[in-house]
Structure formats: structure tokens, C-alpha cells
Write a protein that holds these residues in place. Structure first.
Motif, short mmCIF file in Angstrom:
data_model
loop_
_atom_site.label_atom_id
_atom_site.label_comp_id
_atom_site.label_asym_id
_atom_site.label_seq_id
_atom_site.Cartn_x
_atom_site.Cartn_y
_atom_site.Cartn_z
N MET A 80 0.83 -1.22 0.00
CA MET A 80 0.00 0.00 0.00
C MET A 80 0.86 1.26 0.00
SD MET A 80 -2.96 -1.54 0.41
CE MET A 80 -4.22 -0.50 1.14
N TYR A 81 2.16 1.12 0.20
CA TYR A 81 3.04 2.26 0.40
C TYR A 81 3.39 2.93 -0.93
CZ TYR A 81 7.13 4.86 2.08
OH TYR A 81 8.03 5.83 2.40
N LYS A 82 2.86 4.15 -1.16
CA LYS A 82 3.09 4.84 -2.43
C LYS A 82 4.56 5.30 -2.54
CE LYS A 82 -1.39 4.89 -3.47
NZ LYS A 82 -1.51 3.62 -2.69
N PHE A 119 -0.93 6.22 19.00
CA PHE A 119 -1.45 7.60 18.88
C PHE A 119 -1.70 7.91 17.41
CE2 PHE A 119 -0.69 8.99 23.21
CZ PHE A 119 0.26 8.09 23.64
N ASP A 120 -2.72 8.77 17.18
CA ASP A 120 -2.99 9.25 15.82
C ASP A 120 -3.67 10.60 15.91
OD1 ASP A 120 -4.06 9.33 12.95
OD2 ASP A 120 -3.04 7.40 12.99
N SER A 121 -3.71 11.32 14.75
CA SER A 121 -4.36 12.64 14.75
C SER A 121 -5.71 12.57 14.03
CB SER A 121 -3.46 13.65 14.01
OG SER A 121 -3.22 13.18 12.70
N ALA A 147 5.46 6.31 12.75
CA ALA A 147 4.94 5.79 11.48
C ALA A 147 3.96 6.81 10.91
CB ALA A 147 4.27 4.44 11.70
N VAL A 148 4.38 8.09 10.94
CA VAL A 148 3.55 9.18 10.42
C VAL A 148 4.14 9.64 9.09
CG1 VAL A 148 2.85 9.93 12.72
CG2 VAL A 148 4.87 10.96 11.64
N PRO A 149 3.34 10.35 8.27
CA PRO A 149 3.89 10.83 6.98
C PRO A 149 5.08 11.78 7.18
CG PRO A 149 1.49 10.99 7.03
CD PRO A 149 1.92 10.64 8.42
N1 LIG Z 1 3.76 1.45 4.62
C1 LIG Z 1 5.01 1.05 4.55
O1 LIG Z 1 5.27 -0.10 4.23
C2 LIG Z 1 6.17 1.98 4.84
C3 LIG Z 1 7.45 1.51 4.66
C4 LIG Z 1 8.49 2.35 5.00
C5 LIG Z 1 8.26 3.62 5.46
N2 LIG Z 1 7.01 4.09 5.59
C6 LIG Z 1 6.83 5.41 6.14
O2 LIG Z 1 6.08 5.25 7.34
C7 LIG Z 1 5.14 6.32 7.47
C8 LIG Z 1 3.74 5.75 7.54
O3 LIG Z 1 3.42 5.12 6.34
P1 LIG Z 1 1.97 4.49 6.07
O4 LIG Z 1 2.05 3.76 4.80
O5 LIG Z 1 1.52 3.75 7.29
O6 LIG Z 1 1.12 5.83 5.92
P2 LIG Z 1 -0.43 6.07 6.22
O7 LIG Z 1 -0.79 7.32 5.53
O8 LIG Z 1 -1.18 4.82 5.96
O9 LIG Z 1 -0.48 6.32 7.82
C9 LIG Z 1 -0.05 7.49 8.44
C10 LIG Z 1 -0.84 7.66 9.73
O10 LIG Z 1 -0.27 8.76 10.47
C11 LIG Z 1 -1.34 9.54 10.98
N3 LIG Z 1 -0.85 10.90 11.23
C12 LIG Z 1 -0.63 11.89 10.32
N4 LIG Z 1 -0.16 13.00 10.96
C13 LIG Z 1 -0.08 12.69 12.28
C14 LIG Z 1 0.33 13.42 13.44
N5 LIG Z 1 0.76 14.68 13.37
N6 LIG Z 1 0.29 12.80 14.64
C15 LIG Z 1 -0.15 11.51 14.74
N7 LIG Z 1 -0.55 10.77 13.68
C16 LIG Z 1 -0.51 11.35 12.47
C17 LIG Z 1 -2.44 9.46 9.93
O11 LIG Z 1 -3.70 9.79 10.47
C18 LIG Z 1 -2.32 7.99 9.50
O12 LIG Z 1 -3.12 7.16 10.31
C19 LIG Z 1 5.37 7.23 6.27
O13 LIG Z 1 6.26 8.26 6.64
C20 LIG Z 1 6.03 6.34 5.26
O14 LIG Z 1 6.85 7.08 4.40
C21 LIG Z 1 5.95 3.27 5.30
#
Ligand SMILES: NC(=O)c1ccc[n+]([C@@H]2O[C@H](COP(=O)([O-])OP(=O)(O)OC[C@H]3O[C@@H](n4cnc5c(N)ncnc54)[C@H](O)[C@@H]3O)[C@@H](O)[C@H]2O)c1
Ligand SMILES: NC(=O)c1ccc[n+]([C@@H]2O[C@H](COP(=O)([O-])OP(=O)(O)OC[C@H]3O[C@@H](n4cnc5c(N)ncnc54)[C@H](O)[C@@H]3O)[C@@H](O)[C@H]2O)c1
Lengths: 204, 204
Positions: A96-98, B111-113, B148-150
Motif C-alpha cells: 500500500m506504500y506509495k 497515537f494518531d491525529s 509511522a507518520v507521513p
Molecule cells: N507502509 C510502509 O510499508 C512503509 C514503509 C516504509 C516507510 N514508511 C513510512 O512510514 C510512514 C507511515 O506510512 P503508512 O504507509 O503507514 O502511511 P499512512 O498514511 O497509511 O499512515 C499514516 C498515519 O499517520 C497519521 N498521522 C498523520 N499525521 C499525524 C500526526 N501529526 N500525529 C499523529 N498521527 C498522524 C495518519 O492519520 C495515519 O493514520 C510514512 O512516513 C512512510 O513514508 C511506510
């Protein structure tokens, strides 16, 4: 040849150059690059000198030119077809990771051994039976296999990857893999990252 | 003091000692340890000598004693309370991962926002509003925050972590963080791992 430790830092420089360029700045001094990456300024200058790039005194390094050059050195001028093996919690999150596609790593197929998961389709990517790895990987010219299978299955899957002549593995399973001749391997060790923190936490 | 590169290898030795012990073997020679980890035998002997452990010629190293000693050095004799910040695809996969708890890293809060995710409960772990980070983290004595936030939200979240006096961060967001003073940081860089592979693939 560039040392592996420099190659690992190039990815970091690439990300920081992206941020600087997005902020509208055309040049950056090694001191500022050091502050943004946490790498000491002398190491920054030494790393960039490998590529014949020398900051001009008082002006610094030209950001967009260096960014293009680092992308070229890291082989990012083209896409790489990837396959995710193991469609559990981690495999699905990776699919799912863009962020992967944006960097040129396109997931073209997923594989699993669980009959309930075979013939799924997630984000437009079909989930195949692991037994078909060799045929599908050859057809789609897969170059990187991302392993998200349980530890006990990892070595056997790595051997199937070598058999399918996929040249590189990124392994998330927490076991040391012996990938086979000619297969490049990178290991992500989540427990190891946490242990590096616990080592320093208990010294506080 | 032990060099960081040796500390990173300790986690690998720990995993291999676990496998050897599970196989019923009581001792292991540095040559075999080298073959199982991919580390050269001289480096293995040098690493283990830091801990006063010397293999007896012809007998090797005593596995269970060394394993206990490495666990102690890595601070694994006790549990660490962790919080996952960001309950998206990756955060949820990390929460479902039993491997963390087995190593002593217990996720006690998420935690989440996003209002839709606050008041969820996953695997018995409540999802709180990020605005409550400081109160909840103090109450549960959280020592490690897993981000694990953006990317764009990561730096601001890291500052909230420092404000909540959580002493360590494991960051998955693909941006270089500048954690506050006194906050330990480890960075997982998925794109960087793939770039290290593409660097070597295009040289083939
Ligand atoms: N999905 C993967 O496999 C993967 C792999 C490597 C790195 N990453 C990195 O991990 C991070 C998360 O990826 P994802 O795919 O789960 O993204 P996602 O968009 O599915 O999840 C991000 C979550 O963070 C929450 N969020 C946003 N701002 C916030 C804040 N200020 N405080 C608390 N929560 C907040 C959002 O509501 C959401 O639930 C990203 O930075 C991504 O680049 C993801
Ligand atoms: N979930 C995480 O956040 C996380 C983090 C770091 C590391 N890991 C590691 O990543 C791996 C996957 O973790 P998970 O939480 O997704 O596990 P999971 O059990 O949810 O998923 C594993 C998947 O692999 C499939 N599988 C098993 N054997 C297979 C085989 N021989 N060929 C193809 N598919 C096979 C299973 O059917 C399942 O779908 C594990 O090794 C785990 O230690 C997970």
C-alpha cells in the motif's frame, strides 16, 4: 569504487537535496548540509568529492545538478520491478506504500503460500502462488524480491528467489539469510534497531 | 566503550546464538559463527573479545553463556514500554507484530491525529489522540516512540516526543529528523535499502 558507507549516505543526501530544492534554494554549503543530515562537514566534503563535485568557496554546492548526479550513481534513472513475497501484515503495508513507486521501485507482483490469499488483488497487484515464482518473475523481469515471510520460511524462499534468477533480495524476516551466489542481499532488522536503542537507554 | 558497528553486530550474533541453541549445540567455533552471520572470522573474534569472551582453541565459544551476556549488554534483561505514533498501514502492521513483544519491546499505547482512528483498540492496545501524548506517555512510562507518520508530520511529532520526555525514537518516516537534545534516534530508511540494491544492480 565508492565505499558502502558513502553509498548509504548518498540516499540521505538525496532526500535532503529534495527538501532544499522544494524550498526554492539553488545552492547549499557543506556546513548547512551537515546540519541537515547530522553528518560532520568534513565527511560531507569527502563524500561529494568522490563524484568530482567541489563546492565553490562562499557559494557551496549546486543542488539540482548534484541531485541528478546522485540519482544517476544510485541507478535511479530507471524503474525496478519488485515482487513482495508474503502477503501478511507487513507485506500488505509495503504494497500500500506509495513511497516505493515514487522512488522508481514498482511492485509488479505479490506471492504467498496461503490458498486464501492467492488470487487476491491489492492496489491492482495480483497475488500469485509462491509455486509460480519462477514463471511469473521471468515474465515480469522482477529484479528485487522483498521478503515478508515468517523467519522459518525465509531461507527456503531465498533459495526459490535464486532459482527464479531474481538478482536482489530485501529481507525483513529476522533470520540471517544465505542468499546463494550472485544474489545481492540487504537486511532490515527491526529488532536490531530497537536493541541499538535499548543498549543506549540502559546506559543513561 | 564498544564501537556502534560492534553493537549492531551483537544483535546478529544474538539471533544466530538463538538458532544454534535451538538446534541443541552447546559450543560454536568462530569459523562457524562467521559462516552463519556472513562476518569474517577475525572480526567475530575481535567483537567477542570486547566482552572478555575468548573461545577455547578446539572447543569454541559457549553459546548459552554468551547469549546471556549479550542480552545483558544490549539491556534486554527487562522490558521497554513503546508507543506507536501513526496508525496507518505501517503502524498497524507493527502493532500486530508479535516479534516485538518476544524481544521485550511491549507496545503499551498508540497515537494518531485522525478522529476516525482515535478510540480504536487494536490487539488490546488503545489508540489515543496525539494531543494526549505527554499525559499518556508519562503515565505509562513510555521509553521508545516508533514514528509511522507521513514525512511532513515527522519533525513536529518528534518535537512532541521530546516535550513528553520520551528518551528514544525509531523513525520510519523518510525525512532526516532533528530530535531534541537528549533524545536517542534510530532511522529505518526503506528507500535507502532499495537504493543500495539499485546501486549494485546497475553495476552488474
Ligand atoms: N507502509 C510502509 O510499508 C512503509 C514503509 C516504509 C516507510 N514508511 C513510512 O512510514 C510512514 C507511515 O506510512 P503508512 O504507509 O503507514 O502511511 P499512512 O498514511 O497509511 O499512515 C499514516 C498515519 O499517520 C497519521 N498521522 C498523520 N499525521 C499525524 C500526526 N501529526 N500525529 C499523529 N498521527 C498522524 C495518519 O492519520 C495515519 O493514520 C510514512 O512516513 C512512510 O513514508 C511506510
Ligand atoms: N509486521 C511487522 O511490522 C514486521 C516488522 C519487522 C519484521 N517483520 C518480519 O516480516 C515477516 C512478516 O511479518 P508479518 O507480521 O507480516 O507476518 P504474517 O504472519 O502476518 O505474514 C506472513 C505471510 O507470509 C506467508 N508465507 C508463509 N510462508 C510462506 C512461503 N513459504 N512462501 C510465501 N509466503 C509465505 C503467510 O501466508 C503470510 O501471509 C516476519 O518474518 C516478521 O518477523 C514484520
Amino acid at each position: 569504487r565508492i565505499p558502502v558507507s558513502t553509498v548509504n549516505r548518498l540516499s540521505l543526501y538525496l532526500r535532503v537535496f529534495g527538501q532544499i530544492e522544494a524550498g526554492g534554494q539553488a545552492t547549499v554549503a557543506s556546513r548547512e548540509l551537515a546540519a541537515l543530515t547530522g553528518i560532520n562537514p568534513a565527511q560531507v566534503r569527502k563524500d561529494l568529492a568522490y563524484f568530482g563535485q567541489f563546492g565553490r568557496r562562499g557559494v557551496g554546492y549546486a543542488v539540482s545538478g548534484l541531485k541528478r548526479e546522485i540519482r544517476c550513481i544510485l541507478g535511479l534513472e530507471r524503474d525496478y520491478a519488485c515482487a513482495i513475497i508474503g502477503m501478511g501484515h507487513l507485506g500488505q503495508a509495503l504494497l500500500m506504500y506509495k513511497g516505493l513507486r515514487d522512488q522508481g521501485f514498482k511492485v509488479v507482483a505479490a506471492f504467498d503460500s496461503d490458498p486464501d490469499k492467492i488470487h487476491w488483488e491489492l492496489e491492482g497487484v495480483p497475488v500469485y502462488d509462491i509455486a509460480e515464482l519462477k514463471t511469473v518473475a521471468r515474465e515480469l523481469n522482477v529484479e528485487i524480491a522483498i521478503l515478508a515471510v515468517p523467519g522459518p520460511a525465509a531461507q527456503e524462499v531465498a533459495e526459490a528467489v535464486a532459482e527464479a534468477r531474481i538478482p536482489a533480495i530485501l529481507n525483513f524476516a529476522p533470520v540471517p539469510l544465505r542468499p546463494g551466489p550472485g544474489v545481492l542481499l540487504r537486511q532490515v532488522d527491526l529488532a536490531g534497531e530497537l536493541e541499538a536503542l535499548s543498549y543506549r537507554l540502559q546506559k543513561l
